[in-house]
Scaffold this motif. Sequence first.
Motif, PDB file in Angstrom:
ATOM      1  N   ARG A  50       0.789  -0.984  -0.078  1.00 27.73           N
ATOM      2  CA  ARG A  50       0.233  -0.255   0.267  1.00 27.73           C
ATOM      3  C   ARG A  50       0.962   1.034   0.222  1.00 27.73           C
ATOM      4  NH1 ARG A  50      -4.370   0.351   3.888  1.00 27.73           N
ATOM      5  NH2 ARG A  50      -5.301   2.541   2.450  1.00 27.73           N
ATOM      6  N   ALA A  51       1.755   0.948   0.853  1.00 30.21           N
ATOM      7  CA  ALA A  51       2.972   2.471   0.423  1.00 30.21           C
ATOM      8  C   ALA A  51       3.340   2.875  -0.622  1.00 30.21           C
ATOM      9  CB  ALA A  51       3.869   2.256   2.144  1.00 30.21           C
ATOM     10  N   LEU A  52       4.127   1.985  -0.995  1.00 29.93           N
ATOM     11  CA  LEU A  52       4.680   1.672  -2.532  1.00 29.93           C
ATOM     12  C   LEU A  52       3.407   2.482  -3.502  1.00 29.93           C
ATOM     13  CD1 LEU A  52       7.010   1.486  -4.964  1.00 29.93           C
ATOM     14  CD2 LEU A  52       6.588  -1.094  -4.413  1.00 29.93           C
ATOM     15  N   ALA A  53       2.222   2.269  -3.432  1.00 25.68           N
ATOM     16  CA  ALA A  53       1.238   1.987  -4.549  1.00 25.68           C
ATOM     17  C   ALA A  53       0.918   4.079  -4.324  1.00 25.68           C
ATOM     18  CB  ALA A  53       0.009   1.442  -4.335  1.00 25.68           C
ATOM     19  N   ARG A  54       1.046   4.498  -2.825  1.00 27.83           N
ATOM     20  CA  ARG A  54       0.695   5.788  -2.763  1.00 27.83           C
ATOM     21  C   ARG A  54       2.187   6.226  -3.660  1.00 27.83           C
ATOM     22  NH1 ARG A  54      -1.252   4.143   2.470  1.00 27.83           N
ATOM     23  NH2 ARG A  54       0.594   4.581   3.422  1.00 27.83           N
ATOM     24  N   ALA A  55       3.097   6.117  -2.924  1.00 24.01           N
ATOM     25  CA  ALA A  55       3.967   6.651  -3.922  1.00 24.01           C
ATOM     26  C   ALA A  55       4.444   6.644  -5.179  1.00 24.01           C
ATOM     27  CB  ALA A  55       5.480   6.221  -3.294  1.00 24.01           C
ATOM     28  N   THR A  56       3.736   5.704  -5.838  1.00 26.49           N
ATOM     29  CA  THR A  56       3.692   5.268  -7.245  1.00 26.49           C
ATOM     30  C   THR A  56       2.811   5.804  -7.832  1.00 26.49           C
ATOM     31  OG1 THR A  56       5.225   3.280  -7.169  1.00 26.49           O
ATOM     32  CG2 THR A  56       3.912   3.536  -8.996  1.00 26.49           C
ATOM     33  N   CYS A  57       1.693   6.135  -7.408  1.00 20.51           N
ATOM     34  CA  CYS A  57       1.046   6.274  -8.008  1.00 20.51           C
ATOM     35  C   CYS A  57      -0.121   8.291  -7.477  1.00 20.51           C
ATOM     36  CB  CYS A  57      -0.324   5.732  -6.903  1.00 20.51           C
ATOM     37  SG  CYS A  57      -0.348   4.428  -8.244  1.00 20.51           S
ATOM     38  N   ARG A  58       1.001   8.507  -6.785  1.00 17.68           N
ATOM     39  CA  ARG A  58       1.108  10.023  -6.370  1.00 17.68           C
ATOM     40  C   ARG A  58       1.483  10.915  -7.913  1.00 17.68           C
ATOM     41  NH1 ARG A  58       3.948  10.836  -2.701  1.00 17.68           N
ATOM     42  NH2 ARG A  58       1.719   9.752  -0.760  1.00 17.68           N
TER      43      ARG A  58
END
Length: 115
Positions: A50-58
């Motif tokens: 989830r943390a990687l998804a938040r950072a990647t999709c920002r």
Amino acid sequence: MKSLILLTAAISTLAANGPTAAADPETASITAQFSFNRDAPAEEIYREIRALARATCRMDTGYALEFARLKAERECRSEFIDNAVASIRSDDLSSYYTAQTGKTAGRLTIARNSQ
């Protein structure tokens, strides 16, 4: 055991200006590497995904409408997390994901490597 997977998700981009910005979306693909400990608890792996998804999709720029940016980020994160859970192929992680989201992870596996 440490594992590495390559994840991807589609993201809608909108023209920054003009009255038809929301009606003319374009799609781009984003990719990220995810290194994780296969022996870690499912909750920990899911939190890292989830943390990687938040950072990647920002997305910080290029949107005329704030709600369109938020919608695109949300869709990107959802696809990214779904692909990550499916790619890892862990029954514990899949069960945790289903319990958290009510969804079943998709079957799309982008790439898979072990270290």
